[in-house]
Design an enzyme around this catalytic site. Sequence first.
Site, mmCIF file in Angstrom:
data_model
loop_
_atom_site.group_PDB
_atom_site.id
_atom_site.type_symbol
_atom_site.label_atom_id
_atom_site.label_comp_id
_atom_site.label_asym_id
_atom_site.label_seq_id
_atom_site.Cartn_x
_atom_site.Cartn_y
_atom_site.Cartn_z
ATOM 1 N N ALA A 1 32.772 34.002 41.260
ATOM 2 C CA ALA A 1 32.783 33.562 40.241
ATOM 3 C C ALA A 1 33.785 32.542 40.111
ATOM 4 O O ALA A 1 33.998 32.183 38.942
ATOM 5 C CB ALA A 1 33.126 34.687 39.050
ATOM 6 N N ASN B 1 39.479 39.400 41.850
ATOM 7 C CA ASN B 1 38.667 38.931 42.839
ATOM 8 C C ASN B 1 38.771 37.270 43.097
ATOM 9 O O ASN B 1 39.016 36.935 44.206
ATOM 10 C CB ASN B 1 37.215 39.405 42.736
ATOM 11 N N HIS C 1 38.496 31.491 33.692
ATOM 12 C CA HIS C 1 39.520 31.254 34.814
ATOM 13 C C HIS C 1 39.879 29.780 34.866
ATOM 14 O O HIS C 1 38.962 28.750 34.967
ATOM 15 C CB HIS C 1 39.032 31.616 36.110
HETATM 16 N N1 LIG Z 1 34.359 37.913 44.233
HETATM 17 C C1 LIG Z 1 33.809 37.379 42.726
HETATM 18 O O1 LIG Z 1 33.838 36.398 42.594
HETATM 19 C C2 LIG Z 1 33.515 38.716 42.085
HETATM 20 C C3 LIG Z 1 33.431 39.955 42.588
HETATM 21 N N2 LIG Z 1 33.235 41.038 41.759
HETATM 22 C C4 LIG Z 1 33.369 42.390 42.511
HETATM 23 O O2 LIG Z 1 32.111 42.572 43.125
HETATM 24 C C5 LIG Z 1 31.937 44.023 43.141
HETATM 25 C C6 LIG Z 1 30.548 44.357 42.834
HETATM 26 O O3 LIG Z 1 30.351 43.957 41.457
HETATM 27 P P1 LIG Z 1 29.321 44.315 40.638
HETATM 28 O O4 LIG Z 1 27.965 44.244 41.353
HETATM 29 O O5 LIG Z 1 29.487 43.808 39.061
HETATM 30 O O6 LIG Z 1 29.672 45.985 40.407
HETATM 31 P P2 LIG Z 1 28.486 47.324 39.838
HETATM 32 O O7 LIG Z 1 29.473 48.230 39.169
HETATM 33 O O8 LIG Z 1 27.909 46.407 38.988
HETATM 34 O O9 LIG Z 1 27.867 47.765 41.217
HETATM 35 C C7 LIG Z 1 28.540 48.527 42.157
HETATM 36 C C8 LIG Z 1 27.400 49.500 42.651
HETATM 37 O O10 LIG Z 1 27.951 50.219 43.446
HETATM 38 C C9 LIG Z 1 27.273 51.632 43.302
HETATM 39 N N3 LIG Z 1 28.237 52.477 44.082
HETATM 40 C C10 LIG Z 1 29.427 53.310 43.790
HETATM 41 N N4 LIG Z 1 29.484 54.252 44.702
HETATM 42 C C11 LIG Z 1 28.649 53.890 45.766
HETATM 43 C C12 LIG Z 1 28.516 54.514 47.046
HETATM 44 N N5 LIG Z 1 29.516 55.381 47.542
HETATM 45 N N6 LIG Z 1 27.550 54.077 47.908
HETATM 46 C C13 LIG Z 1 26.638 53.154 47.478
HETATM 47 N N7 LIG Z 1 26.532 52.554 46.272
HETATM 48 C C14 LIG Z 1 27.733 53.182 45.218
HETATM 49 C C15 LIG Z 1 27.314 51.909 41.897
HETATM 50 O O11 LIG Z 1 26.542 52.667 41.373
HETATM 51 C C16 LIG Z 1 26.921 50.505 41.472
HETATM 52 O O12 LIG Z 1 25.536 50.358 41.484
HETATM 53 C C17 LIG Z 1 33.036 44.634 42.481
HETATM 54 O O13 LIG Z 1 34.288 44.957 43.118
HETATM 55 C C18 LIG Z 1 33.485 43.478 41.684
HETATM 56 O O14 LIG Z 1 34.795 43.744 41.101
HETATM 57 C C19 LIG Z 1 32.620 40.959 40.613
HETATM 58 C C20 LIG Z 1 32.504 39.484 39.992
HETATM 59 C C21 LIG Z 1 32.968 38.531 40.782
HETATM 60 O O1 LIG Z 2 34.999 36.341 36.064
HETATM 61 C C1 LIG Z 2 34.515 37.189 36.577
HETATM 62 O O2 LIG Z 2 32.958 36.895 36.625
HETATM 63 C C2 LIG Z 2 34.829 38.255 37.461
HETATM 64 C C3 LIG Z 2 36.440 38.245 37.691
HETATM 65 O O3 LIG Z 2 37.312 37.814 37.114
HETATM 66 C C4 LIG Z 2 36.874 38.641 39.094
HETATM 67 O O4 LIG Z 2 36.036 39.578 39.612
HETATM 68 O O5 LIG Z 2 37.975 38.364 39.526
#
Ligand SMILES: NC(=O)C1=CN([C@@H]2O[C@H](COP(=O)(O)OP(=O)(O)OC[C@H]3O[C@@H](n4cnc5c(N)ncnc54)[C@H](O)[C@@H]3O)[C@@H](O)[C@H]2O)C=CC1
Ligand SMILES: O=C([O-])CC(=O)C(=O)O
EC number: 1.4.1.21
Length: 272
Positions: free
Chosen positions: A125, A193, A223
Site C-alpha cells: 500500500a 506494514n 500515508h
Molecule cells: N504490506 C502492505 O502494504 C500491507 C500489508 N497488509 C497486511 O497483509 C496481511 C494480509 O492482509 P489481508 O489480506 O487484508 O488480511 P485478511 O484478514 O483479509 O486475510 C487474512 C486471511 O488469512 C486467513 N487465516 C487466518 N488464519 C489462518 C491460518 N492458520 N491458515 C491459513 N489462513 C488463515 C484468514 O481467514 C483470512 O482469510 C495482513 O497482515 C495485513 O496487515 C495489509 C495491507 C497493506
Molecule cells: O494503508 C493500508 O492499506 C494498510 C496499512 O496501513 C498497513 O498495512 O500499514
Amino acid sequence: MDRVAMKIGIAGIGAVGSAVAQALDRGDIPGCKLTAISARSAERAAEFNVFLSNRAPNVPLQDMAEECDMVLEALPPSMFDAVAVPTLKAGKILVAMSGSQLLGRDDLIELSRRSGGRIVIPSGAMLGLDAIKAAAVGMIHEVKIVTRKPPSSLVGAPYIVRSGLKLDKLDEALCILKGTVREIAKEFPANVNVAAAVSLAGVGPERTKMEIWADPSLQLNTHTVSVRSDSSDFSMSIQNRPSHENPATGRITSQSVIAYLRQLHAGLRIGT
Ligand SMILES: NC(=O)C1=CN([C@@H]2O[C@H](COP(=O)(O)OP(=O)(O)OC[C@H]3O[C@@H](n4cnc5c(N)ncnc54)[C@H](O)[C@@H]3O)[C@@H](O)[C@H]2O)C=CC1
Ligand SMILES: O=C([O-])CC(=O)C(=O)O
C-alpha cells in the site's frame, strides 16, 4: 523459449491472497501458476475453489514450501512465522505482506541467507520505496511517516484495546501515538506494514519517525512520507481505497503483488 512456470502458493485467502490467487488462476501473470492455497479451514478452501477455473489444493502452512517455489504470506500478523520459517528453511522465496513482523527479525534474514531462500516485501500500500532505497545509497538525514486512518481502520489494535480509547466518539482528528516505527509497531501491528517497509528501505525502524492519527473526516487510509537526504528531499502521499474484503487493507495492496509477479518474467523492468 518456453519457461517452466514458477509455482506460487498463497497462504491466507483474505483481501490480498484471494485477489492474487484469482489473477494467477485467470492466467493474468505470465510465467507463474497457482499451485497451492492455505485457507483457515477446509470449508473456506472449498468455498474459494468455486471461483477458480482450476482447483487449487489446500495445503497446511508448514507444507507449502514443499509444493511451491514462492509463497505469498497474506495472513493475520500473528500467523506470520507459521509460514515464514518453513518457507525460508526450505530455501524458497517468501513474499511477505505482514511486513511489520519482519522488524527486529534478523534471525529470519540470516535463515534465508543460509538456506538460499529470499524474503521479498512488495510495495504493497506504499509508494516511493524505490526513491528511498536510492537515497539510502547516499546519506539520509531524516525519514518521517504520518499515517492517518478513519477510526474504524484502527479499532482492535492492541494500543486502542489497552487504552480503552473510544474511537467512535471522536469528532476531530486525534494523534494517537508519536514515536519511532519500532515503538509503534508493537501497538499497531496491522497498521504499520507500510511504515515497516519505509523503514527497512531507508534508515531502519529505530531512526524512522512515525505519527499515527485517527481522523473521522477521512474515508481513505492515508500515508505521507517525507525524506531529507544528501541527494534529494522529497515528500509523497497516498490515499488508499479500501478493498471489499477487508476495509483496513487498500485495494492497491494486492495489485502491487500482481505487478511484482508480472515483473519476474518480463523483458522490461521498471524501477529499482
Ligand atoms: N504490506 C502492505 O502494504 C500491507 C500489508 N497488509 C497486511 O497483509 C496481511 C494480509 O492482509 P489481508 O489480506 O487484508 O488480511 P485478511 O484478514 O483479509 O486475510 C487474512 C486471511 O488469512 C486467513 N487465516 C487466518 N488464519 C489462518 C491460518 N492458520 N491458515 C491459513 N489462513 C488463515 C484468514 O481467514 C483470512 O482469510 C495482513 O497482515 C495485513 O496487515 C495489509 C495491507 C497493506
Ligand atoms: O494503508 C493500508 O492499506 C494498510 C496499512 O496501513 C498497513 O498495512 O500499514
